[in-house]
Scaffold this motif. Sequence first.
Motif, mmCIF file in Angstrom:
data_model
loop_
_atom_site.group_PDB
_atom_site.id
_atom_site.type_symbol
_atom_site.label_atom_id
_atom_site.label_comp_id
_atom_site.label_asym_id
_atom_site.label_seq_id
_atom_site.Cartn_x
_atom_site.Cartn_y
_atom_site.Cartn_z
ATOM 1 N N SER A 176 4.001 -5.949 23.536
ATOM 2 C CA SER A 176 3.644 -5.683 22.143
ATOM 3 C C SER A 176 2.467 -4.730 22.112
ATOM 4 C CB SER A 176 3.280 -6.980 21.419
ATOM 5 O OG SER A 176 2.785 -6.700 20.112
ATOM 6 N N GLU A 233 0.976 -4.448 19.124
ATOM 7 C CA GLU A 233 0.355 -4.875 17.872
ATOM 8 C C GLU A 233 -0.541 -6.105 18.014
ATOM 9 O OE1 GLU A 233 3.236 -5.333 14.772
ATOM 10 O OE2 GLU A 233 4.539 -3.785 15.616
ATOM 11 N N SER A 234 0.080 -7.251 18.346
ATOM 12 C CA SER A 234 -0.661 -8.511 18.374
ATOM 13 C C SER A 234 0.027 -9.465 19.329
ATOM 14 C CB SER A 234 -0.721 -9.123 16.970
ATOM 15 O OG SER A 234 0.499 -9.758 16.655
ATOM 16 N N ASP A 275 1.394 -12.228 18.714
ATOM 17 C CA ASP A 275 2.441 -13.066 18.119
ATOM 18 C C ASP A 275 3.495 -12.283 17.343
ATOM 19 O OD1 ASP A 275 0.930 -12.337 15.952
ATOM 20 O OD2 ASP A 275 0.264 -14.368 15.459
ATOM 21 N N LYS A 276 3.494 -10.968 17.423
ATOM 22 C CA LYS A 276 4.543 -10.197 16.769
ATOM 23 C C LYS A 276 4.660 -8.810 17.403
ATOM 24 C CE LYS A 276 1.637 -8.305 13.058
ATOM 25 N NZ LYS A 276 1.469 -8.179 11.589
ATOM 26 N N GLY A 277 5.743 -8.124 17.038
ATOM 27 C CA GLY A 277 5.936 -6.755 17.510
ATOM 28 C C GLY A 277 6.405 -6.626 18.937
ATOM 29 N N PHE A 278 6.983 -7.686 19.522
ATOM 30 C CA PHE A 278 7.402 -7.604 20.922
ATOM 31 C C PHE A 278 8.730 -6.862 21.065
ATOM 32 C CE2 PHE A 278 4.297 -10.980 21.369
ATOM 33 C CZ PHE A 278 3.706 -10.667 22.598
ATOM 34 N N LYS A 335 4.565 -10.593 27.287
ATOM 35 C CA LYS A 335 5.228 -11.893 27.181
ATOM 36 C C LYS A 335 6.234 -12.023 28.317
ATOM 37 C CE LYS A 335 6.645 -13.584 23.192
ATOM 38 N NZ LYS A 335 7.452 -13.847 21.959
#
Length: 219
Positions: free
Chosen positions: A140, A142-143, A145-148, A181
């Motif tokens: 990611s 971005e962050s 917890d998102k954008g993966f 991740k």
Amino acid sequence: KQKGIQVTIHAIGFDATDAASAQLRKLAEITQGSYREAKDAAGLEKSLKEVVETTKLLTIQRGSSENLLAASRGARIISSSSQNYALFIDGDEKTNGVVYPGEEVVFAFKDNQPVLLEKFAVPVFQVGGYNPGGMKLLGSTESPDKGFFPVAEFTVANKVFFGNVYQEFKIDPPAAIRYLKVIIGKGSGGEHSYPAEWHAYGKYLTEEEFQAEIAKAPK
């Protein structure tokens, strides 16, 4: 070994009795070493040379660059399915804890720097039913917890490779990411696995370099 120290013993029975030979053979077996017998000085010299060459072949290689995923280098876990994952970046190469298919862990790198991820490496110290199998890497920009997005997917071979027990998987093309991740697949025996130390290779990026890599990345 009970204290978690990785030890391998290569034993040579020099004109040993049957009882001594059996003890030495068992000692080598439980430490994943080798056993040889020598009846005289010439046989002992030959066996010693063979052991030295075997040890050289199995020397653990750790890659030619910095392990970006080392806790000692500032990498840290943001979230995970299990606390066991902290053990895979602590610098200790022993097998640490059980993990199950579908579990995942998210890492950040030193000082939250972006990196260009070029390789991911997983060790296999001996053939068995609980070695890692399939793994998926996502990144990611971005962050945590998102954008993966998908970075790589590979299967670790249930083999010990001479010269380098770390199986390295090339990231092609290299991925510019802020967070990594890892999703665990089935182990070599078909279910859970007991992984050991993970390594990631690449380089840290400045913000300018990071934005440039993002701009040229495939959409």
